[in-house]
Design a protein around this motif. Structure first.
Motif, mmCIF file in Angstrom:
data_model
loop_
_atom_site.group_PDB
_atom_site.id
_atom_site.type_symbol
_atom_site.label_atom_id
_atom_site.label_comp_id
_atom_site.label_asym_id
_atom_site.label_seq_id
_atom_site.Cartn_x
_atom_site.Cartn_y
_atom_site.Cartn_z
ATOM 1 N N GLN A 12 0.838 -1.208 0.000
ATOM 2 C CA GLN A 12 0.000 0.000 0.000
ATOM 3 C C GLN A 12 0.866 1.249 0.000
ATOM 4 O OE1 GLN A 12 -2.809 -0.192 3.240
ATOM 5 N NE2 GLN A 12 -3.685 -2.094 2.507
ATOM 6 N N ASN A 13 2.015 1.155 -0.672
ATOM 7 C CA ASN A 13 2.915 2.313 -0.808
ATOM 8 C C ASN A 13 3.500 2.807 0.515
ATOM 9 O OD1 ASN A 13 2.480 2.243 -3.500
ATOM 10 N ND2 ASN A 13 0.987 3.909 -3.538
ATOM 11 N N HIS B 123 2.853 -2.550 7.446
ATOM 12 C CA HIS B 123 2.261 -3.875 7.721
ATOM 13 C C HIS B 123 3.288 -4.999 7.696
ATOM 14 C CE1 HIS B 123 -0.724 -1.353 5.480
ATOM 15 N NE2 HIS B 123 -1.412 -1.591 6.566
ATOM 16 N N PHE C 193 5.699 -6.060 5.374
ATOM 17 C CA PHE C 193 6.276 -6.744 4.206
ATOM 18 C C PHE C 193 7.783 -6.487 4.200
ATOM 19 C CE2 PHE C 193 2.637 -7.348 0.951
ATOM 20 C CZ PHE C 193 1.737 -7.652 1.964
#
Ligand code: FES
Length: 205
Positions: free
Chosen positions: A131-132, A150, A152
């Protein structure tokens, strides 16, 4: 309802991150609606001063934090380099800090995170494939940077998530001229390995 329904990763992939993000900017509309709704409620109930104070403080803190973030962005965002330059100045070699990144703004939407890891430089897109999220704000651990939003992870030498994950972000070529680190504005295909550039250990902090 729209935001809650589209919060699943399926919708992120289906809509593409760009459109998904635009839809989720509706959170500001929702926030303003909540503030207006509660404000009108307070106006009708002048007895409840404690709740009024809590509400005003909470709404003010959120607004102030957003204004501070915008001012910080304006103050520290580098001016965009001219479109004719193939190589864009990132920073002085002495500004690099082991394990951390320097974020370089190529265009209004494109940012590159230049990392120094074990004395070598690598550059990947600053925008997480999920999500950038801002990858350049995190520290590298064992060649991997973890997205602060989140979690990643990406190998900074090839922009790929470790197996079994398949996310990839673009990588960038780097060069050093004198004491300057330069980034090539042409992004490599996501997942492309780029040999890390050795930085003289005396040049980094
Ligand atoms: S934005 Fe979700 S993990 Fe990076």
């Amino acid at each position: 309802m729209i935001l809650a329904t589209t919060s699943h990763d399926f919708w992120l992939k289906f809509l593409t991150p760009r459109i998904w993000k635009r839809i989720h900017y509706l959170i500001y509309t929702a926030y303003i609606s909540v503030v207006a709704h509660v404000s009108f409620g307070i106006l009708q109930d002048q007895q409840n001063h404690t709740f009024t104070i809590i509400f005003i403080v909470a709404a003010s803190v959120v607004a102030i934090l957003h204004v501070m973030a915008a001012l910080h962005e304006r103050k520290h965002g580098d001016p965009f380099p001219s479109q004719s330059d193939d190589w864009v100045k990132a920073c002085e070699t002495s500004e690099m800090k082991e394990g951390f990144a320097k974020i370089v703004q190529l265009t209004q939407k494109e940012r590159v995170a230049v990392f120094l890891h074990e004395g070598k430089l690598s550059a990947i897109s600053n925008a997480c494939a999920h999500q950038n999220g801002p990858l350049g704000e995190e520290k590298i651990i064992r060649c991997l940077v973890t997205c602060p939003w989140h979690g990643f992870q990406y190998d900074v030498t090839n922009g790929s998530s470790p197996a079994p994950f398949t996310e990839k972000v673009p990588t960038y070529n780097l060069k050093i001229e004198g004491t300057l680190i330069l980034v090539n504005r042409q992004a490599n295909t996501p997942g492309t390995f780029v040999e890390p550039l050795v930085l003289n250990s005396m040049e980094a902090v």
